[in-house]
Structures are given as structure tokens and as C-alpha cells.
Scaffold this active site. Sequence first.
Site, short mmCIF file in Angstrom:
data_model
loop_
_atom_site.label_atom_id
_atom_site.label_comp_id
_atom_site.label_asym_id
_atom_site.label_seq_id
_atom_site.Cartn_x
_atom_site.Cartn_y
_atom_site.Cartn_z
N HIS A 189 0.57 -1.40 0.15
CA HIS A 189 0.10 -0.17 0.35
C HIS A 189 1.29 1.13 0.05
O HIS A 189 1.91 1.15 0.57
CB HIS A 189 -0.84 0.07 1.62
CG HIS A 189 -1.74 1.38 1.13
ND1 HIS A 189 -1.82 1.64 2.21
CD2 HIS A 189 -2.46 1.61 0.44
CE1 HIS A 189 -2.29 3.19 2.26
NE2 HIS A 189 -3.17 2.69 0.92
N GLN B 75 11.95 -0.94 -1.23
CA GLN B 75 12.42 0.02 -1.46
C GLN B 75 13.08 -0.46 -3.40
O GLN B 75 12.55 0.49 -3.80
CB GLN B 75 14.48 0.40 -0.77
CG GLN B 75 14.63 1.45 -1.68
CD GLN B 75 15.72 1.60 -1.05
OE1 GLN B 75 16.54 3.04 -0.55
NE2 GLN B 75 17.02 1.07 0.36
#
Length: 187
Positions: free
Chosen positions: A24, A90
Site C-alpha cells: 500500500h 525500496q
Amino acid sequence: MPSPFAATALIGESFVGDGADAAHTIVVIGRKGGPVETAWATVLATPSAGHVPFMTVVRPSVPVRPLTLFVNKAVAGSDLHERAIWGSAQAGLAQGVLDAVAQGLIPAGDADDLLIIAAVWVNPAVHDLDACFRNQRAAARGAIHAAVTGTPSVSDALAAAKEGATNPFYTPSPEVLAASAPEVVAR
């Protein structure tokens, strides 16, 4: 003359995947020299326990463009959760931002003048780093698409509300929806 792209802050959200490996992501996109830059610098300079914002890199010493701040929404927990935040999520965010630039959602000519703040959910129960990467890449690109296109519209949101609010963590029963309707509560 500055580009009209992201003259004001653009905001988008996307949820991709199922279970503990879902992603999300919420993004705020804005120009350097504006309120997004102030927020970007403030968030970077004021970490809190368990939430240490960091600049997203596509490879060590190669930050993505636009410069993107990764803000974790869940406190880093287990070793695997930490690897997912600083590793696969990331990398997925970096790839998703650069996908958006490569696809023209963010004009490449404006990338150096823009900043992105990305609030990213990585579930502490994450168990598949590859799924985490794939979902985060899609969620990042999806959030940027939503920000740039202004979607969903108000009419889309109202239409969804008629069907009833739901999210991956809770769906009210039809009885709860009916009992909590404004006309019922006002009586």
C-alpha cells in the site's frame, strides 16, 4: 519558464497484492521550492522511533529521479521485515518511480525539479521478498498514475461508497452498513 507539471501537490494511492506481501503506497509529488520540499526536508530531518525515512536509490549511490523519500508506515520488526523495507520494498518503489518516468507519467525533463514523498506499508508478517518487490513496484507506479491523472474521481468514490466501504482489514456486513447509514443514525 517552469513546467506546469505538478505546479501544486499531486497525491495518489494504490494497493496491490494480497496477504502479508501486499503493498500500500501513498505518494505526494511536488516541485522543489514549494510546500512538498518543506515537507520532504522536515520528514527526513525528524525521524521517530521505528520510522526512519530514507532516500530511495535504484542502486547504491544512485538515487531515483525525482528524488523520492521512503517513509515506512509500519515499525521495522523482524530481520525479514527490515530486509523487506530497506531491500525489496525500496527496490520496488525505485523501479516503480522510474517506470512512471520511462512511461511519461512524470515528464523526464521535470524529474530533477520534482520531489516525491512515498508512505509505504510493508506488513510485519511479510514472507516473500520477491512478491513484496513486485507488489511495491506496481503500487508505486499505480499511486503515481493516480496522482498524475487525479483518479479516482469524486463520482468514482461516491459510486464505491454506495456499494459499501471495504479494505483488506475490514468489510462491514450489509446489516452494519444499513444500521450506520446517516438517516438511521439521525433518528
